[in-house]
Enzyme design. Structure first.
Site, PDB file in Angstrom:
ATOM      1  N   ASN A   1       6.262   2.062  13.537  1.00 47.15           N
ATOM      2  CA  ASN A   1       5.888   2.189  12.125  1.00 47.15           C
ATOM      3  C   ASN A   1       6.342   3.552  11.619  1.00 47.15           C
ATOM      4  O   ASN A   1       6.450   4.506  12.392  1.00 47.15           O
ATOM      5  CB  ASN A   1       4.372   2.040  11.946  1.00 47.15           C
ATOM      6  CG  ASN A   1       3.986   1.595  10.553  1.00 47.15           C
ATOM      7  OD1 ASN A   1       4.549   0.644  10.011  1.00 47.15           O
ATOM      8  ND2 ASN A   1       3.043   2.288   9.940  1.00 47.15           N
TER       9      ASN A   1
ATOM     10  N   THR B   1       3.308  -2.452  10.122  1.00 43.74           N
ATOM     11  CA  THR B   1       1.957  -2.671   9.620  1.00 43.74           C
ATOM     12  C   THR B   1       1.102  -1.444   9.875  1.00 43.74           C
ATOM     13  O   THR B   1       1.217  -0.801  10.931  1.00 43.74           O
ATOM     14  CB  THR B   1       1.295  -3.904  10.269  1.00 43.74           C
ATOM     15  OG1 THR B   1      -0.074  -3.979   9.855  1.00 43.74           O
ATOM     16  CG2 THR B   1       1.362  -3.853  11.784  1.00 43.74           C
ATOM     17  N   SER B   2       0.251  -1.123   8.919  1.00 42.50           N
ATOM     18  CA  SER B   2      -0.634   0.030   9.063  1.00 42.50           C
ATOM     19  C   SER B   2      -1.871  -0.296   9.885  1.00 42.50           C
ATOM     20  O   SER B   2      -2.644   0.587  10.243  1.00 42.50           O
ATOM     21  CB  SER B   2      -1.078   0.521   7.671  1.00 42.50           C
ATOM     22  OG  SER B   2      -1.753  -0.515   6.977  1.00 42.50           O
TER      23      SER B   2
ATOM     24  N   CYS C   1       0.691 -31.203 -10.656  1.00 40.97           N
ATOM     25  CA  CYS C   1       1.208 -32.341  -9.904  1.00 40.97           C
ATOM     26  C   CYS C   1       1.348 -33.554 -10.826  1.00 40.97           C
ATOM     27  O   CYS C   1       0.778 -33.608 -11.915  1.00 40.97           O
ATOM     28  CB  CYS C   1       0.231 -32.638  -8.762  1.00 40.97           C
ATOM     29  SG  CYS C   1       0.644 -34.076  -7.748  1.00 40.97           S
TER      30      CYS C   1
ATOM     31  N   ASP D   1       6.799 -14.632   3.361  1.00 43.24           N
ATOM     32  CA  ASP D   1       8.120 -14.818   2.766  1.00 43.24           C
ATOM     33  C   ASP D   1       9.025 -15.795   3.505  1.00 43.24           C
ATOM     34  O   ASP D   1      10.094 -16.157   3.010  1.00 43.24           O
ATOM     35  CB  ASP D   1       8.839 -13.469   2.627  1.00 43.24           C
ATOM     36  CG  ASP D   1       8.809 -12.651   3.919  1.00 43.24           C
ATOM     37  OD1 ASP D   1       9.155 -13.194   4.988  1.00 43.24           O
ATOM     38  OD2 ASP D   1       8.422 -11.467   3.865  1.00 43.24           O
TER      39      ASP D   1
ATOM     40  N   CYS E   1      -0.847 -29.761  -4.093  1.00 41.90           N
ATOM     41  CA  CYS E   1      -1.740 -30.176  -5.164  1.00 41.90           C
ATOM     42  C   CYS E   1      -3.171 -30.103  -4.657  1.00 41.90           C
ATOM     43  O   CYS E   1      -3.487 -30.611  -3.574  1.00 41.90           O
ATOM     44  CB  CYS E   1      -1.405 -31.596  -5.615  1.00 41.90           C
ATOM     45  SG  CYS E   1      -2.606 -32.286  -6.782  1.00 41.90           S
TER      46      CYS E   1
ATOM     47  N   ILE F   1      11.604  -0.243  11.279  1.00 38.98           N
ATOM     48  CA  ILE F   1      11.497  -1.329  12.240  1.00 38.98           C
ATOM     49  C   ILE F   1      12.852  -1.984  12.499  1.00 38.98           C
ATOM     50  O   ILE F   1      13.184  -2.334  13.620  1.00 38.98           O
ATOM     51  CB  ILE F   1      10.456  -2.378  11.750  1.00 38.98           C
ATOM     52  CG1 ILE F   1      10.269  -3.492  12.765  1.00 38.98           C
ATOM     53  CG2 ILE F   1      10.820  -2.936  10.396  1.00 38.98           C
ATOM     54  CD1 ILE F   1       9.530  -3.097  14.010  1.00 38.98           C
TER      55      ILE F   1
ATOM     56  N   ARG G   1       0.774  -1.235   0.000  1.00 33.32           N
ATOM     57  CA  ARG G   1       0.000   0.000   0.000  1.00 33.32           C
ATOM     58  C   ARG G   1       0.808   1.289   0.000  1.00 33.32           C
ATOM     59  O   ARG G   1       0.241   2.371  -0.066  1.00 33.32           O
ATOM     60  CB  ARG G   1      -0.954  -0.005   1.200  1.00 33.32           C
ATOM     61  CG  ARG G   1      -2.049  -1.046   1.027  1.00 33.32           C
ATOM     62  CD  ARG G   1      -2.934  -1.192   2.253  1.00 33.32           C
ATOM     63  NE  ARG G   1      -4.064  -2.053   1.964  1.00 33.32           N
ATOM     64  CZ  ARG G   1      -3.997  -3.374   1.930  1.00 33.32           C
ATOM     65  NH1 ARG G   1      -2.841  -3.978   2.182  1.00 33.32           N
ATOM     66  NH2 ARG G   1      -5.060  -4.105   1.639  1.00 33.32           N
TER      67      ARG G   1
ATOM     68  N   HIS H   1      -1.204 -15.461   6.948  1.00 31.93           N
ATOM     69  CA  HIS H   1      -1.562 -15.503   5.535  1.00 31.93           C
ATOM     70  C   HIS H   1      -0.832 -16.599   4.767  1.00 31.93           C
ATOM     71  O   HIS H   1      -0.785 -16.567   3.539  1.00 31.93           O
ATOM     72  CB  HIS H   1      -1.311 -14.134   4.896  1.00 31.93           C
ATOM     73  CG  HIS H   1      -2.160 -13.048   5.484  1.00 31.93           C
ATOM     74  ND1 HIS H   1      -1.781 -11.725   5.552  1.00 31.93           N
ATOM     75  CD2 HIS H   1      -3.407 -13.103   6.054  1.00 31.93           C
ATOM     76  CE1 HIS H   1      -2.736 -11.007   6.130  1.00 31.93           C
ATOM     77  NE2 HIS H   1      -3.721 -11.822   6.444  1.00 31.93           N
TER      78      HIS H   1
END
Length: 238
Positions: A213, A190-191, A150, A106, A129, A231, A36, A121
């Site tokens: 932040n 993070t916002s 697969c 990540d 698969c 950070i 964002r 997330h």
């Protein structure tokens, strides 16, 4: 900032059940773009809006286009943990930090050495698969072309939470429990605008809520300590 850093260090020293809750800003210093900010993915031009591409419906209907974007923008290539990741791993090793709750996909917290990482997330490092549930690595996805499939013929899907998909309830409940029982909650990078993840802050019952932040967040009025800045730079003082 010096007084705020002193307070942060003092609170960390007096705490032994710290939870860190972080977002995209934790990994931008490793070279991974956020979503964002002015230079983020949502402000770049693609054939389809990124928010549309990263939806469950788009994945099912335009799988090849999804993977073109996913390989180009979502797979972390050659990135390394930064000071923030390494500091959090060190605090966990010292018995101070009990959990990292992250919105990032990540895997850099684990790469830095953190063990109790709750990935709200999902992760690009896990792919399954959709037919037989066989596991595939991020490297397999990166080195494939078109729609990765697969051996059984099924389509492979990244184990990441797309728009329109629910969060993993086991991870969610573990995150709520960790934050509710923490004696210190550090929120960084993070916002706090993406729900339901941002709502996790409401589970904290203590008196040491720290927000780190670059910009103001929706939860600033609830914080016991606010530090504006990088950070990695801030946590590097610990």
């Amino acid at each position: 900032m010096n007084d705020a850093i002193k307070t942060l260090k003092s609170w960390v020293e007096s705490s032994d059940n710290i939870v860190f809750f972080g977002g995209a800003g934790v990994s931008t210093e490793s070279g991974i773009p956020d979503f964002r900010s002015v230079d983020g993915l949502y402000h770049q031009t693609y054939k389809y809006p990124p928010e549309t591409i990263l939806s469950h419906t788009f994945f099912l209907r335009h799988t090849a286009d999804f993977y073109d974007f996913y390989r180009d923008k979502m797979l972390p290539k050659g990135v390394q943990p930064n000071t923030a990741h390494l500091t959090l791993a060190r605090l966990e090793d010292a018995g101070k930090l009990r959990a990292v709750v992250t919105q990032n996909i990540d895997g850099l917290h684990q790469a830095a050495g953190s063990k109790n990482v709750l990935e709200l997330h999902g992760s690009t490092h896990r792919n399954f698969c959709m037919r037989c549930h066989r596991f595939y690595s991020a490297e397999y996805i990166e080195n494939s072309s078109g729609v990765p499939t697969c051996e059984c013929g099924g389509t492979i899907k990244p184990d990441v939470v797309l728009y329109e998909e629910p969060l993993n309830q086991r991870i969610w409940q573990a995150s709520v429990s960790a934050i509710a029982n923490a004696d210190m909650l550090i929120v960084g990078g993070t916002s706090l605008t993406v729900y339901p993840a941002a709502g996790l802050v409401d589970a904290y019952c203590g008196k040491k809520l720290v927000l780190i932040n670059r910009d103001a967040t929706a939860m600033d009025s609830c914080a016991d300590l606010i530090i504006r800045g990088s950070i990695g730079e801030v946590l590097g003082h610990l």
